[in-house]
Structure formats: structure tokens, C-alpha cells
Design an enzyme around this catalytic site. Sequence first.
Site, PDB file in Angstrom:
ATOM      1  N   ARG A  14     -19.618   0.468 -20.402  1.00 49.09           N
ATOM      2  CA  ARG A  14     -18.530   0.650 -19.433  1.00 49.09           C
ATOM      3  C   ARG A  14     -18.994   1.298 -18.126  1.00 49.09           C
ATOM      4  O   ARG A  14     -18.267   1.330 -17.151  1.00 49.09           O
ATOM      5  CB  ARG A  14     -17.411   1.484 -20.091  1.00 49.09           C
ATOM      6  N   ALA A 375     -39.104  30.559  20.486  1.00 50.93           N
ATOM      7  CA  ALA A 375     -38.720  29.166  20.229  1.00 50.93           C
ATOM      8  C   ALA A 375     -39.947  28.270  20.278  1.00 50.93           C
ATOM      9  O   ALA A 375     -40.820  28.435  21.120  1.00 50.93           O
ATOM     10  CB  ALA A 375     -37.713  28.718  21.276  1.00 50.93           C
TER      11      ALA A 375
HETATM   12  C1  UD1 Z   1     -16.328   8.485 -29.831  1.00 51.41           C
HETATM   13  C2  UD1 Z   1     -15.507   8.651 -31.122  1.00 51.41           C
HETATM   14  C3  UD1 Z   1     -14.067   8.999 -30.746  1.00 51.41           C
HETATM   15  C4  UD1 Z   1     -14.047  10.250 -29.888  1.00 51.41           C
HETATM   16  C5  UD1 Z   1     -14.951  10.095 -28.677  1.00 51.41           C
HETATM   17  C6  UD1 Z   1     -15.097  11.424 -27.971  1.00 51.41           C
HETATM   18  C7  UD1 Z   1     -16.489   7.155 -32.775  1.00 51.41           C
HETATM   19  C8  UD1 Z   1     -16.367   5.870 -33.476  1.00 51.41           C
HETATM   20  N1  UD1 Z   1     -15.552   7.432 -31.884  1.00 51.41           N
HETATM   21  O1  UD1 Z   1     -15.795   7.354 -29.148  1.00 51.41           O
HETATM   22  O2  UD1 Z   1     -13.306   9.217 -31.933  1.00 51.41           O
HETATM   23  O3  UD1 Z   1     -12.709  10.528 -29.504  1.00 51.41           O
HETATM   24  O4  UD1 Z   1     -16.278   9.679 -29.070  1.00 51.41           O
HETATM   25  O5  UD1 Z   1     -15.761  11.264 -26.758  1.00 51.41           O
HETATM   26  O6  UD1 Z   1     -17.397   7.906 -33.075  1.00 51.41           O
HETATM   27  N2  UD1 Z   1     -23.994   6.236 -29.747  1.00 51.41           N
HETATM   28  C9  UD1 Z   1     -25.211   5.998 -30.342  1.00 51.41           C
HETATM   29  N3  UD1 Z   1     -25.373   4.869 -31.068  1.00 51.41           N
HETATM   30  C10 UD1 Z   1     -24.381   3.961 -31.238  1.00 51.41           C
HETATM   31  C11 UD1 Z   1     -23.134   4.215 -30.641  1.00 51.41           C
HETATM   32  C12 UD1 Z   1     -22.967   5.360 -29.900  1.00 51.41           C
HETATM   33  O7  UD1 Z   1     -26.130   6.793 -30.211  1.00 51.41           O
HETATM   34  O8  UD1 Z   1     -24.622   2.954 -31.948  1.00 51.41           O
HETATM   35  C13 UD1 Z   1     -23.832   7.460 -28.942  1.00 51.41           C
HETATM   36  C14 UD1 Z   1     -23.507   7.163 -27.504  1.00 51.41           C
HETATM   37  O9  UD1 Z   1     -24.707   7.137 -26.721  1.00 51.41           O
HETATM   38  C15 UD1 Z   1     -22.607   8.327 -27.098  1.00 51.41           C
HETATM   39  C16 UD1 Z   1     -21.989   8.788 -28.416  1.00 51.41           C
HETATM   40  O10 UD1 Z   1     -22.743   8.199 -29.441  1.00 51.41           O
HETATM   41  O11 UD1 Z   1     -23.360   9.394 -26.531  1.00 51.41           O
HETATM   42  C17 UD1 Z   1     -20.529   8.365 -28.529  1.00 51.41           C
HETATM   43  O12 UD1 Z   1     -20.428   6.955 -28.421  1.00 51.41           O
HETATM   44  P1  UD1 Z   1     -19.331   6.256 -27.524  1.00 51.41           P
HETATM   45  O13 UD1 Z   1     -19.534   4.790 -27.589  1.00 51.41           O
HETATM   46  O14 UD1 Z   1     -19.261   6.897 -26.211  1.00 51.41           O
HETATM   47  O15 UD1 Z   1     -18.021   6.605 -28.391  1.00 51.41           O
HETATM   48  P2  UD1 Z   1     -16.517   6.655 -27.874  1.00 51.41           P
HETATM   49  O16 UD1 Z   1     -16.007   5.283 -27.765  1.00 51.41           O
HETATM   50  O17 UD1 Z   1     -16.426   7.518 -26.684  1.00 51.41           O
END
Ligand code: UD1
Length: 458
Positions: A14, A375
Site C-alpha cells: 500500500r 567580513a
Molecule cells: C496487522 C494485524 C492487525 C493489527 C495491525 C496493527 C494481522 C493479520 N493483522 O495488520 O490485527 O490491527 O497489524 O497495525 O497480523 N509482515 C511480515 N511478513 C508477512 C506479513 C507481514 O513480516 O508475511 C510484517 C510487516 O512487514 C509488518 C507487520 O508484519 O511490519 C504487520 O503486517 P501488516 O501487513 O502491516 O499487517 P496489518 O494489515 O497492518
Amino acid sequence: MVSCVVLAAGKGTRMKSDIPKVLHSLGEKTLLGCVLGKCGFCQEIIVVLGHGAEKVRSYVGKRFPKVKFAYQKEQLGTAHALMCAMDQVSGDLVLVIPGDMPLVERDSLLKVVETVRSGGYGAVLVCRLDDPTGYGRVILKDGKVAEVVEETEATPEQKGINLVNAGVYCFRRDVLEELLPLIKDDNSKGEFYLTDIASLMFERGMGLVPVEGKPHEGMGVNSRKQLAEVYRVMSLKKVEQLMDMGITVLSPENTFIDEEVEIGRDTVIYPFVFIHGKTILGSGCVIKPFCVIKDSKLGDGVIVNEHSVLEQVQAEDGVSIGPFARLRPGTVLKKGSRIGNFVEVKKSVIGENSKANHLAYIGDATVGKDVNIGAGTITCNYDGVKKHPTVIEDGVFIGSDTQLVAPVKVGRGSLVGAGSTITKDIPPDSLALTRAPLRVFEGKGMRYFKKKKYGIEE
Ligand code: UD1
Ligand code: CA
């Protein structure tokens, strides 16, 4: 022992970016830098790498050398990311933090850990948000988390819940080892959601304990808009703290001060000022608009006029700087000294009550007390190969447009005439001059020139 796992493998789709999400900047820091700065109390920190792994590894390696890494080859969800780190985890408690949550506070992390240490199976940081859109909603039963429902899976009714999952958890390691493998990817995104562990724990009588944080702590960064919003909230929070401590900030929305900066009371900060890093300002200072101050220490009553840039500067009480001064690392300004407009100083000490008020370059110099630098004075400190020092002793007067070719020393109480090029040491109490004799040709002014060259008669 507490092991901290920071999830930083996600692509950050995103953000629409070529830079891994966690390396996006919030002023001087990155998202991940903010997070790692808070979990220093853990005995072990593991960052899960994936998307842009090499960039993230090199960023972290330089700044947080003790951090270890795990690798998530395919980004199959937050539960899968944590799973990838488990064989490296040696603590009995595991603190999990998403790498995109820069506003989470150290105290809240400690509270989440403490909740589990004092006899729980797991705890999760939750926040109440006016607009919970996009976050996992937390459903409580008997004071425990019965379920976390992701936005994409939530019913319209569940979407109305404003208690959200901040994504920060602490688990007993044995609980993770038992339950992580049970998490499935049978949801709309086909990902292994770490949030599914909440219901698995609840069903087994090991329900996650909710720990409520401040609303802003839960703000994650998934988009550029959220990045800007987090930056705004972060800046405002610091500024509000400072105002509560007796510092005037005239335009809180337009002033950006890093968390670790310290400022004394009755200091006045004008709009569009940036203060970064380990900066300490004394009391009764005035910082005028458009100044940037980084890693510097200013005493009491220091005035920094408009458009000045300071980095690694030490200024004692009553110093006056700018407008348009550039003070580079290693600048030390003793009591009551003045650095005026368009003056650059680098790695130099300017003695008590000495002044360089206009258009000068002072580098690798030691300037004594009560010196006046005219200066256009330049310390020629670089010969193309090496840097050399200049010493200007107490009470010296350097006339305008002087070049001091280093290494060189001007002895106490000497006077250097305007326009001189000083190439050897000047003994104390001397007059030093390098002047071509002045020649005057009467009647050969502009009128003569125009007639001779262009035939114009006036
Ligand atoms: C996640 C939570 C959500 C919470 C929110 C808070 C889950 C499924 N959802 O959603 O409940 O309210 O965070 O901000 O956990 N990441 C990995 N590997 C992956 C996927 C993600 O390392 O395969 C890392 C991302 O880099 C990120 C973090 O995990 O730093 C969170 O992932 P993101 O996709 O941002 O989750 P949200 O949709 O924000
Ligand atoms: Ca997120």
C-alpha cells in the site's frame, strides 16, 4: 529472558514504493529505527527480513549491531513470519512487534511483558480508536481476548468495534510452539494471520490478556497518508510535552522535535524549526524560524536567528548565532561569542566574546577571547591533500577579506590589515599587511574609458 521478534518482512504494497516499508523515514529516523529504539530492554532482538532483506539488514546492522536476523522467504502472513524466527528464539518469553508501529511506547512494551511474566500465557496491546478502519478488532469475553477479527473478515457489526489490536504481543514461548503450527490460511487473503492465535488460546483456557495503550500507540503505517499522520502525531506529542514543561512553542503543528531532545524552561521556539537527535537546549533560548539543530548542546540564553543550521555544536551561555549561519560538527562557541550571517564554522573553537559577524569560513581553527574576525575572512585549511590548523590568539583583530593560509598562527593582540593573505606566523602585538600599493590615475575614469573604447562622448 525476553526475546523480541520484530516483523519486518512485508512488502508494504500500500506504500507503492521501491523502498521496503519499514525503511520509510519519519524525519531523521525510519519506522524500523523507531521500533528498535524502544526494545533495547530485551535480552535478544530478532528482525524478520523478507522483502528488501539486504537493504533492511544493512540499515539495522549499522545502527543496532546486536540485532539478529531471521528470513521469511515468502510473505505468507504475520504468523508465518513469526514462525520463521522461532528456531532462533532462546528466551522463555517472546515479545512480538510489527516493524511499522513507530509510536508504540517502551512503557507499554514493558507492561505487556510484565503481564505475562507475572503468570499469564500471553498479552496483547490494544487501543481504542475513533476510526478503527483497517485494524484487527478485538472481541473480549470475561476480560480476555476471545477473538481478533481482521477488517477483511469482519461482519458489519464487528466493524463497529473500536477496540483494535496494536499487533504487539508477548507470549510464553511454549504456547507459541504449541499453537503457531495450528494456524491456517483459510481466510480471504490466504495468509497465516498471527491474530488467529487469540481464539486458539482462548479455547484452551489460556486467553490473551488485553493491555490498553494510548490511542496513538496503535497507529500502524500501511500507506503514505498514515505515514504523514504518524509523523504529525509524533511531533505534536513531543511538542505538547515540552509546552507542559514550560517551553514556548508558538506553532505546535509546524515544529518538529525528536523524542530524545531536552529543552530548558522559557526557551521560545518559533515555527518551522527542526530539532533532532541528542540535542540539549538550555533555558531562555530563542530559536527563530527555519532553523535546523542536530546533536547539539546549547547553554542558557542562546539566540539562534533565522535559517541557521547546526550539527554537533556546543554553544555556551549567551551565544548569538545567525541568521543564515552554518555550524558544522566540532564547533565550540564559548560564552558570549557571536557568529553572524553567512558564516560557516567547522571543527573550531571560538573564544569568549569573540565575533565573526559576516561572511566567513572558519575551519580547524582555535580562536581566543575578544577576537574580531572581519567580513570575508577565510581560513585556508585545506591544501588539497591535508587539513591544517589556524590559531588566532586573544585580542586579535582580523581585517576584512583576509586569507589565513594554514598552518598559521596570529599572535595575541595583533592586527591584520584588510585584504591580507597571511602565510606565516605573526608574532604578538604586530601589524601584518600584504598589500599591493594603491595606484591612482586621474582623468582615466568611466568617461575616458567609454570614449576610448566605444567613441561615446558625454
Ligand atoms: C496487522 C494485524 C492487525 C493489527 C495491525 C496493527 C494481522 C493479520 N493483522 O495488520 O490485527 O490491527 O497489524 O497495525 O497480523 N509482515 C511480515 N511478513 C508477512 C506479513 C507481514 O513480516 O508475511 C510484517 C510487516 O512487514 C509488518 C507487520 O508484519 O511490519 C504487520 O503486517 P501488516 O501487513 O502491516 O499487517 P496489518 O494489515 O497492518
Ligand atoms: Ca500494519
